[in-house]
Design a protein around this motif. Sequence first.
Motif, PDB file in Angstrom:
ATOM      1  N   LYS A 148      -6.402   5.295 -12.919  1.00  0.00           N
ATOM      2  CA  LYS A 148      -6.522   4.545 -11.665  1.00  0.00           C
ATOM      3  C   LYS A 148      -7.385   5.251 -10.633  1.00  0.00           C
ATOM      4  N   ALA A 149      -7.373   6.583 -10.666  1.00  0.00           N
ATOM      5  CA  ALA A 149      -8.199   7.310  -9.699  1.00  0.00           C
ATOM      6  C   ALA A 149      -9.662   6.881  -9.855  1.00  0.00           C
ATOM      7  N   ALA A 183       2.989   0.417  -4.059  1.00  0.00           N
ATOM      8  CA  ALA A 183       2.917  -0.870  -4.744  1.00  0.00           C
ATOM      9  C   ALA A 183       3.244  -0.690  -6.233  1.00  0.00           C
ATOM     10  N   GLU A 184       3.559  -1.813  -6.885  1.00  0.00           N
ATOM     11  CA  GLU A 184       3.963  -1.731  -8.302  1.00  0.00           C
ATOM     12  C   GLU A 184       2.803  -1.394  -9.240  1.00  0.00           C
ATOM     13  N   ASN A 185       1.568  -1.637  -8.769  1.00  0.00           N
ATOM     14  CA  ASN A 185       0.428  -1.371  -9.667  1.00  0.00           C
ATOM     15  C   ASN A 185      -0.142   0.041  -9.489  1.00  0.00           C
ATOM     16  N   ASN A 197      -0.428  11.553  -8.625  1.00  0.00           N
ATOM     17  CA  ASN A 197      -1.182  10.417  -8.116  1.00  0.00           C
ATOM     18  C   ASN A 197      -2.658  10.800  -8.172  1.00  0.00           C
ATOM     19  N   GLY A 198      -3.057  11.800  -7.382  1.00  0.00           N
ATOM     20  CA  GLY A 198      -4.467  12.216  -7.487  1.00  0.00           C
ATOM     21  C   GLY A 198      -4.911  13.031  -6.298  1.00  0.00           C
ATOM     22  N   LEU A 199      -6.195  13.267  -6.220  1.00  0.00           N
ATOM     23  CA  LEU A 199      -6.750  14.021  -5.100  1.00  0.00           C
ATOM     24  C   LEU A 199      -6.938  13.075  -3.913  1.00  0.00           C
ATOM     25  N   THR A 212      -5.010   8.883  -1.642  1.00  0.00           N
ATOM     26  CA  THR A 212      -5.675   8.823  -2.944  1.00  0.00           C
ATOM     27  C   THR A 212      -6.371   7.476  -3.112  1.00  0.00           C
ATOM     28  N   TRP A 213      -7.250   7.422  -4.111  1.00  0.00           N
ATOM     29  CA  TRP A 213      -7.944   6.157  -4.377  1.00  0.00           C
ATOM     30  C   TRP A 213      -6.941   5.040  -4.646  1.00  0.00           C
ATOM     31  N   SER A 214      -5.888   5.339  -5.403  1.00  0.00           N
ATOM     32  CA  SER A 214      -4.971   4.242  -5.778  1.00  0.00           C
ATOM     33  C   SER A 214      -4.165   3.752  -4.580  1.00  0.00           C
ATOM     34  N   ASN A 215      -3.795   4.647  -3.671  1.00  0.00           N
ATOM     35  CA  ASN A 215      -3.074   4.184  -2.474  1.00  0.00           C
ATOM     36  C   ASN A 215      -4.006   3.462  -1.496  1.00  0.00           C
ATOM     37  N   ILE A 216      -5.237   3.963  -1.384  1.00  0.00           N
ATOM     38  CA  ILE A 216      -6.197   3.316  -0.469  1.00  0.00           C
ATOM     39  C   ILE A 216      -6.512   1.898  -0.974  1.00  0.00           C
ATOM     40  N   TYR A 217      -6.561   1.765  -2.308  1.00  0.00           N
ATOM     41  CA  TYR A 217      -6.869   0.450  -2.878  1.00  0.00           C
ATOM     42  C   TYR A 217      -5.648  -0.474  -2.827  1.00  0.00           C
ATOM     43  N   SER A 218      -4.511   0.018  -3.336  1.00  0.00           N
ATOM     44  CA  SER A 218      -3.358  -0.888  -3.482  1.00  0.00           C
ATOM     45  C   SER A 218      -2.783  -1.307  -2.135  1.00  0.00           C
TER      46      SER A 218
END
Length: 337
Positions: free
Chosen positions: A282-283, A44-46, A154-156, A218-224
């Motif tokens: 974002k993480a 996603a863009e965010n 991205n993150g862990l 990652t947190w950002s992919n799980i969220y977005s």
Amino acid sequence: MRRKGMFRKVTSAFAALAFSAAVFAGPAFAADDPIVIKFSHVVAENTPKGQMANKFKDMIKERLDGKVKVEVFPNSQLFGDNKVLEAMLLGDVQLAAPSLSKFERYTKSLQIYDLPFLFKDMAAVERFQQSADGQKLLHATSDRGLIGLGYLHNGLKQLSASEPLRVPQDAAGKKFRIMSSDVLAAQFQAVDAVPLKKPFSEVFTLLQTKAIDGQENTWSNIYSKKFFEVQPYITESNHGVLDYMVVTSKEFWLGLPVDIRNEVKATLDEAIKFGNDVADQKAKADRQRIIDSGRSEVIELTDAERSQWVEVMKPVWKEFEEDIGPDLIDAAYNSNM
Ligand code: SIN
């Protein structure tokens, strides 16, 4: 020894790159038309990658307006990660940043980044990537026509599932979506789970329809991508890293006029730095957003529970040691100190 073999390959790849830069004619760019850089990605863009891509586009417009134009295609609109590298070699896309797990068809060396529990945090990942070993890995695909221009974070990764996962036995028999990586397959097989290689664009539906039980991200992919809305449990395992290689085709890159290439690279470096800062923020923020949503319970492991995951997953290192190189694994591990 495999590691020496890899370094010989890398060194000759550097030499080949320098040689081709000197003699390569490259694609002809029309004098009056801007050079178009299509940047395709799947998130996603965010997200960190989405924001980095948009920042790069905006900065190129400021600095090279009329000469270079960046077009960004998020959310697998143009290509999914399983197709984008082929498309790049055909000249249909010029820039992408697939996860390091998705280069397996082009090199075995980048598998290092998928080894479970190798890096304790993102600072260790960054230290390794900025070391001579990490920088050499950016050239691991150059003999296949793809040049790594930098790493983007991205993150862990965390484990999400339809049931709580506290100890490895909880994952046994469950189906997990993974990226196209044999290391990730071995990681889930180590806990007697069933790994399924599927494109990122299919994950939400697979989870929603319960065709699979869980996934790692990652947190950002799980969220977005709203995975947390269809996965009632997320185990904060931090068991692996999801990082990207920003990649282009050798043919496109070496065909750019030198002044343009230098400006594009400098701009990209700045956009990557921006993206890495976003990843860091974002993480934390997306983890909190998920908790605040109340849709998914975040499970924090005790030290004893976490040790069990480490114990069963760590033998995967040995399985891939010959392909990756034991010295390289040591170097990456030492970046934790
Ligand atoms: C991405 O972050 O680019 C996608 C990761 C995935 O396929 O899980």
